[in-house]
Design a protein around this motif. Sequence first.
Motif, PDB file in Angstrom:
ATOM      1  N   ALA A 135      42.982  22.346 -67.649  1.00 29.00           N
ATOM      2  CA  ALA A 135      42.208  21.495 -68.551  1.00 29.00           C
ATOM      3  C   ALA A 135      42.271  21.924 -70.009  1.00 29.00           C
ATOM      4  CB  ALA A 135      40.752  21.456 -68.082  1.00 29.00           C
ATOM      5  N   CYS A 136      42.372  23.230 -70.274  1.00 27.15           N
ATOM      6  CA  CYS A 136      42.295  23.666 -71.667  1.00 27.15           C
ATOM      7  C   CYS A 136      43.457  23.153 -72.503  1.00 27.15           C
ATOM      8  CB  CYS A 136      42.179  25.182 -71.757  1.00 27.15           C
ATOM      9  SG  CYS A 136      43.650  26.088 -71.255  1.00 27.15           S
ATOM     10  N   GLU A 137      44.597  22.846 -71.886  1.00 26.90           N
ATOM     11  CA  GLU A 137      45.723  22.311 -72.649  1.00 26.90           C
ATOM     12  C   GLU A 137      45.380  20.959 -73.259  1.00 26.90           C
ATOM     13  OE1 GLU A 137      49.593  22.189 -74.290  1.00 26.90           O
ATOM     14  OE2 GLU A 137      48.432  23.834 -73.418  1.00 26.90           O
ATOM     15  N   LEU A 138      44.513  20.199 -72.597  1.00 19.68           N
ATOM     16  CA  LEU A 138      44.167  18.854 -73.041  1.00 19.68           C
ATOM     17  C   LEU A 138      42.844  18.797 -73.793  1.00 19.68           C
ATOM     18  CD1 LEU A 138      45.026  17.004 -69.711  1.00 19.68           C
ATOM     19  CD2 LEU A 138      46.456  17.155 -71.732  1.00 19.68           C
ATOM     20  N   TYR A 139      41.953  19.740 -73.526  1.00 20.57           N
ATOM     21  CA  TYR A 139      40.592  19.607 -74.031  1.00 20.57           C
ATOM     22  C   TYR A 139      40.127  20.743 -74.946  1.00 20.57           C
ATOM     23  CZ  TYR A 139      40.328  16.043 -70.403  1.00 20.57           C
ATOM     24  OH  TYR A 139      40.561  14.940 -69.631  1.00 20.57           O
ATOM     25  N   CYS A 140      40.872  21.835 -75.034  1.00 20.94           N
ATOM     26  CA  CYS A 140      40.422  22.932 -75.875  1.00 20.94           C
ATOM     27  C   CYS A 140      40.381  22.479 -77.335  1.00 20.94           C
ATOM     28  CB  CYS A 140      41.346  24.141 -75.729  1.00 20.94           C
ATOM     29  SG  CYS A 140      40.749  25.611 -76.601  1.00 20.94           S
ATOM     30  N   ILE A 195      39.865  12.700 -65.618  1.00 20.40           N
ATOM     31  CA  ILE A 195      41.029  13.195 -64.876  1.00 20.40           C
ATOM     32  C   ILE A 195      40.920  14.691 -64.566  1.00 20.40           C
ATOM     33  CG2 ILE A 195      42.537  11.386 -65.762  1.00 20.40           C
ATOM     34  CD1 ILE A 195      43.704  13.465 -67.696  1.00 20.40           C
ATOM     35  N   TYR A 196      39.995  15.391 -65.213  1.00 23.35           N
ATOM     36  CA  TYR A 196      39.691  16.787 -64.903  1.00 23.35           C
ATOM     37  C   TYR A 196      38.179  16.915 -64.781  1.00 23.35           C
ATOM     38  CZ  TYR A 196      44.413  18.516 -65.998  1.00 23.35           C
ATOM     39  OH  TYR A 196      45.762  18.756 -65.997  1.00 23.35           O
ATOM     40  N   TYR A 197      37.746  17.761 -63.856  1.00 23.52           N
ATOM     41  CA  TYR A 197      36.312  18.043 -63.766  1.00 23.52           C
ATOM     42  C   TYR A 197      35.860  18.843 -64.986  1.00 23.52           C
ATOM     43  CZ  TYR A 197      36.615  16.585 -58.865  1.00 23.52           C
ATOM     44  OH  TYR A 197      36.812  15.864 -57.716  1.00 23.52           O
ATOM     45  N   ARG A 198      34.601  18.696 -65.334  1.00 27.35           N
ATOM     46  CA  ARG A 198      34.031  19.495 -66.424  1.00 27.35           C
ATOM     47  C   ARG A 198      33.465  20.812 -65.919  1.00 27.35           C
ATOM     48  NH1 ARG A 198      29.773  17.806 -67.699  1.00 27.35           N
ATOM     49  NH2 ARG A 198      29.463  16.122 -66.196  1.00 27.35           N
ATOM     50  N   THR A 199      33.148  20.870 -64.625  1.00 29.56           N
ATOM     51  CA  THR A 199      32.512  22.067 -64.063  1.00 29.56           C
ATOM     52  C   THR A 199      33.401  22.771 -63.045  1.00 29.56           C
ATOM     53  OG1 THR A 199      31.463  20.924 -62.178  1.00 29.56           O
ATOM     54  CG2 THR A 199      30.275  20.886 -64.286  1.00 29.56           C
ATOM     55  N   ASP A 200      34.648  22.336 -62.930  1.00 24.89           N
ATOM     56  CA  ASP A 200      35.556  22.866 -61.914  1.00 24.89           C
ATOM     57  C   ASP A 200      36.908  23.146 -62.564  1.00 24.89           C
ATOM     58  OD1 ASP A 200      35.586  22.827 -58.602  1.00 24.89           O
ATOM     59  OD2 ASP A 200      37.568  22.602 -59.483  1.00 24.89           O
ATOM     60  N   SER A 201      37.676  24.059 -61.973  1.00 19.90           N
ATOM     61  CA  SER A 201      38.966  24.451 -62.535  1.00 19.90           C
ATOM     62  C   SER A 201      40.079  23.472 -62.197  1.00 19.90           C
ATOM     63  CB  SER A 201      39.351  25.846 -62.017  1.00 19.90           C
ATOM     64  OG  SER A 201      39.503  25.829 -60.603  1.00 19.90           O
ATOM     65  N   ARG A 202      39.807  22.467 -61.365  1.00 20.63           N
ATOM     66  CA  ARG A 202      40.855  21.567 -60.893  1.00 20.63           C
ATOM     67  C   ARG A 202      40.752  20.185 -61.527  1.00 20.63           C
ATOM     68  NH1 ARG A 202      39.101  23.719 -55.040  1.00 20.63           N
ATOM     69  NH2 ARG A 202      37.202  23.826 -56.302  1.00 20.63           N
ATOM     70  N   TRP A 203      41.821  19.390 -61.311  1.00 23.37           N
ATOM     71  CA  TRP A 203      41.764  18.012 -61.753  1.00 23.37           C
ATOM     72  C   TRP A 203      41.056  17.158 -60.717  1.00 23.37           C
ATOM     73  CZ3 TRP A 203      47.679  16.345 -61.752  1.00 23.37           C
ATOM     74  CH2 TRP A 203      48.217  16.564 -60.488  1.00 23.37           C
ATOM     75  N   THR A 204      40.743  15.931 -61.077  1.00 24.35           N
ATOM     76  CA  THR A 204      40.071  15.000 -60.174  1.00 24.35           C
ATOM     77  C   THR A 204      41.121  14.181 -59.423  1.00 24.35           C
ATOM     78  OG1 THR A 204      40.019  13.204 -61.788  1.00 24.35           O
ATOM     79  CG2 THR A 204      38.200  14.805 -61.854  1.00 24.35           C
ATOM     80  N   GLY A 254      31.260  22.417 -59.771  1.00 21.68           N
ATOM     81  CA  GLY A 254      32.425  23.084 -59.228  1.00 21.68           C
ATOM     82  C   GLY A 254      32.440  24.588 -59.377  1.00 21.68           C
ATOM     83  N   ASP A 255      33.647  25.165 -59.249  1.00 23.70           N
ATOM     84  CA  ASP A 255      33.795  26.610 -59.138  1.00 23.70           C
ATOM     85  C   ASP A 255      33.692  27.360 -60.465  1.00 23.70           C
ATOM     86  OD1 ASP A 255      36.165  25.932 -60.374  1.00 23.70           O
ATOM     87  OD2 ASP A 255      37.461  26.521 -58.716  1.00 23.70           O
ATOM     88  N   LEU A 256      33.601  26.661 -61.595  1.00 26.79           N
ATOM     89  CA  LEU A 256      33.480  27.372 -62.869  1.00 26.79           C
ATOM     90  C   LEU A 256      32.147  28.104 -63.004  1.00 26.79           C
ATOM     91  CD1 LEU A 256      35.112  24.952 -65.471  1.00 26.79           C
ATOM     92  CD2 LEU A 256      36.130  26.893 -64.268  1.00 26.79           C
ATOM     93  N   THR A 257      31.182  27.711 -62.204  1.00 25.53           N
ATOM     94  CA  THR A 257      29.901  28.419 -62.242  1.00 25.53           C
ATOM     95  C   THR A 257      30.061  29.870 -61.804  1.00 25.53           C
ATOM     96  OG1 THR A 257      29.401  27.622 -60.007  1.00 25.53           O
ATOM     97  CG2 THR A 257      28.533  26.338 -61.852  1.00 25.53           C
ATOM     98  N   ALA A 258      31.047  30.133 -60.928  1.00 23.13           N
ATOM     99  CA  ALA A 258      31.268  31.495 -60.449  1.00 23.13           C
ATOM    100  C   ALA A 258      31.979  32.354 -61.491  1.00 23.13           C
ATOM    101  CB  ALA A 258      32.086  31.475 -59.156  1.00 23.13           C
TER     102      ALA A 258
END
Length: 468
Positions: free
Chosen positions: A125-130, A172-181, A216-220
């Motif tokens: 996600a950071c490539e598109l949203y950072c 197309i990407y989750y905001r709280t997860d490391s994966r795409w939707t 998603g898993d970004l909380t961890a």
Amino acid sequence: MKNLSLRLIACALALTFAAPLAGCEKKTEPEPVVSDSVATVGEPEPEPEEDTDIGEHKDYDKEDAECYESGSIIVAEQDGKKRGMEAYTMTLGSGCLEFYASELNEQKNTVSPKVKMYSMIVPTACELYCPANERYLIDSQEEIIQSVKEMLIGVQQVDVLPTLRNHNAEDIYYRTDSRWTPLGAYYAGKVFAKAAGVPYADISEYNKTAPKEYVGDLTALSGDQAYLDFKEQPDEFSFYAPTVKYTTNYYDDEFTFASTDKFYEENEEDLQSGYYKGGFYCLRIDTKVDNGRKLLLVKDEYGTVLPTFFTSSFSQIYVVSYDYLSANLMEMIDEFGITDVLYLMNTYTVTDTRVYSLETLRTQATHGSLKDGAPDNDSDSDSDSDSDKKKGSDSDSSDSDEKDPNEIEYIYDVGINNQIGIVESSDEDNGASDYDNENTGYDDGAGGGIYDDYSYDDGNDYEYDYDE
């Protein structure tokens, strides 16, 4: 008046003598028109195809945003919501990227020339949203993807980054997860289908399930503040169910048939684990498509959602995780008549030492007979009539998959560096794999940590155990 008459006579004489002189000049043929795509002499260059894939786009990467760092996560305020993203960096000189390309080249040389092989590297996600004010923290994933393309020989690169950029204002990407939707996977699958020359159903032909709140898993991977922000502004999770009939067959890591079950079955305690029992199985999906094309998808966690979008594209779809297969991949391609092989990895995978597992897929021995023991299905098992099947049970195997009592059974001792030692099994449980991982565990690659004994317990009474 006299001067005017003389000038008119002179012009008339000039025209009279010019015509025959012109006829004596050497005629020159028009230059041939040569297209970059089709070298056809004497024909006009065809009009370029119109790009109809117009999405919702914003220049998030060129704009500043209010941000904070939490653990290894960048949290940015975008469109009125908090978005988390891993700060991607690559270890220079690791050689992983070069290994990935060379290994795919080697596999392409190993299989039949008729087999088409593709590489799809998905950016995180950071490539598109950072935001612009935080991009100093990350490395360019676009440069990584392009460098792989230059190293591939005979393997076609499927470049999905432009399409994902074109749709980055969509979910197309989750905001709280490391994966795409699933929606992000859909757009990427469309790019691959065009490259492979197969049909691809429009998103309108899928039944989108009612959205559920999802964190998603970004909380961890983040600190307390991000955890609270993600809980306050959760994502929406939906599954796109194909309207066509298809059958999902489950296999163990040796590609021994286990059962026929649903591709996705909602688990309210852990929505992501609804994808084929947590995504840790090998699959064969049978469809109604009658084109003789058989796809083998070798994937990391980003590829888990993708196969459903190919149910209108290929006759059969085989799915294996790059780090969960004990059978020889080259033998599978030959034995099952695979026509297309797609490697789908995110940039973290191809720039990490985990990528060395790809060589094991090519070189490891298949013990016993590699045989697809699934029954011939009528592509109906994902209907409601199968909802009463016990999830995760291996007792659903067909009678035709009975073991020969004289056949040697094996257990697999996976030790350091994934070296496999084989001993004859005296178990009476039809030789299912028994893992002894005293020195190793399983890393899911998404920040979830190491799961000993090859089992995963998410704390919600759902357990995925690979010691079967």
